[in-house]
Design an enzyme around this catalytic site. Structure first.
Site, PDB file in Angstrom:
ATOM      1  N   SER A 127      -1.418  -1.275  -9.191  1.00  0.00           N
ATOM      2  CA  SER A 127      -2.833  -1.610  -9.326  1.00  0.00           C
ATOM      3  C   SER A 127      -3.245  -1.473 -10.773  1.00  0.00           C
ATOM      4  O   SER A 127      -2.671  -0.658 -11.511  1.00  0.00           O
ATOM      5  CB  SER A 127      -3.679  -0.669  -8.473  1.00  0.00           C
ATOM      6  OG  SER A 127      -5.057  -0.834  -8.748  1.00  0.00           O
ATOM      7  N   TYR A 139      -6.163   7.716  -6.684  1.00  0.00           N
ATOM      8  CA  TYR A 139      -5.588   6.392  -6.421  1.00  0.00           C
ATOM      9  C   TYR A 139      -4.852   5.871  -7.653  1.00  0.00           C
ATOM     10  O   TYR A 139      -3.718   5.395  -7.566  1.00  0.00           O
ATOM     11  CB  TYR A 139      -6.687   5.414  -5.991  1.00  0.00           C
ATOM     12  CG  TYR A 139      -6.160   4.026  -5.704  1.00  0.00           C
ATOM     13  CD1 TYR A 139      -5.476   3.767  -4.524  1.00  0.00           C
ATOM     14  CD2 TYR A 139      -6.352   2.986  -6.607  1.00  0.00           C
ATOM     15  CE1 TYR A 139      -4.979   2.500  -4.262  1.00  0.00           C
ATOM     16  CE2 TYR A 139      -5.871   1.718  -6.348  1.00  0.00           C
ATOM     17  CZ  TYR A 139      -5.178   1.475  -5.175  1.00  0.00           C
ATOM     18  OH  TYR A 139      -4.695   0.225  -4.915  1.00  0.00           O
TER      19      TYR A 139
END
Length: 149
Positions: free
Chosen positions: A42, A52
């Site tokens: 990501s 994350y």
């Protein structure tokens, strides 16, 4: 503190362990040469985004280390790091108009990405054409993180 630890552990479990354990399990069956692993990272790994982002950065680290370990066997290991692609399950229920605009403002190309653009990047890295591409994290994010020389 326990709640924070739980979030970090869960992000690691859901993102890192699923990627690493599956990748490691498949490595013995990979064709040599010609095997391909394409992990999903990501843009958060490159910009920093708490637990994350840290989990996705760990995937990037696994990709580069594994790529080095299996390159001599002709196996390519890479990752795709998507940016803002709102038409995915990831964003379901997370976007109101203000959040959409806030995310879009961070994309120099001025538009969100599409699922098809991410799929095309994965398809390239999985293809025979990417046989000499390994240990890379391909950013597909409209310029949200620009390369520096």
């Amino acid at each position: 503190m326990a709640a924070k630890a739980d979030v970090w552990i869960e992000e690691f479990r859901l993102n890192v362990l699923t990627t690493v354990l599956l990748g490691e399990a498949l490595l013995p069956a990979m064709p040599r040469p010609g095997g391909r692993i394409v992990a999903m990272s990501s843009v958060a790994a490159l910009r920093g985004a708490g637990s994350y982002g840290a989990a996705k950065a760990a995937i990037n680290s696994w990709v580069t280390g594994t790529a080095a370990a299996v390159a001599a066997d002709g196996i390519a290991v890479n990752a795709v790091a998507p940016g803002f692609v709102p038409d995915t399950e990831f964003w379901a229920g997370r976007l109101d108009d203000a959040e959409f605009q806030r995310r879009l403002a961070r994309v120099p190309m001025g538009r969100p990405g599409t699922v098809e653009e991410i799929a095309a990047a994965v398809a390239y890295l999985a293809s025979p054409d990417a046989g000499w591409t390994t240990g890379q994290v391909l950013g597909v994010h409209g310029g949200a993180v620009l390369a520096r020389l």
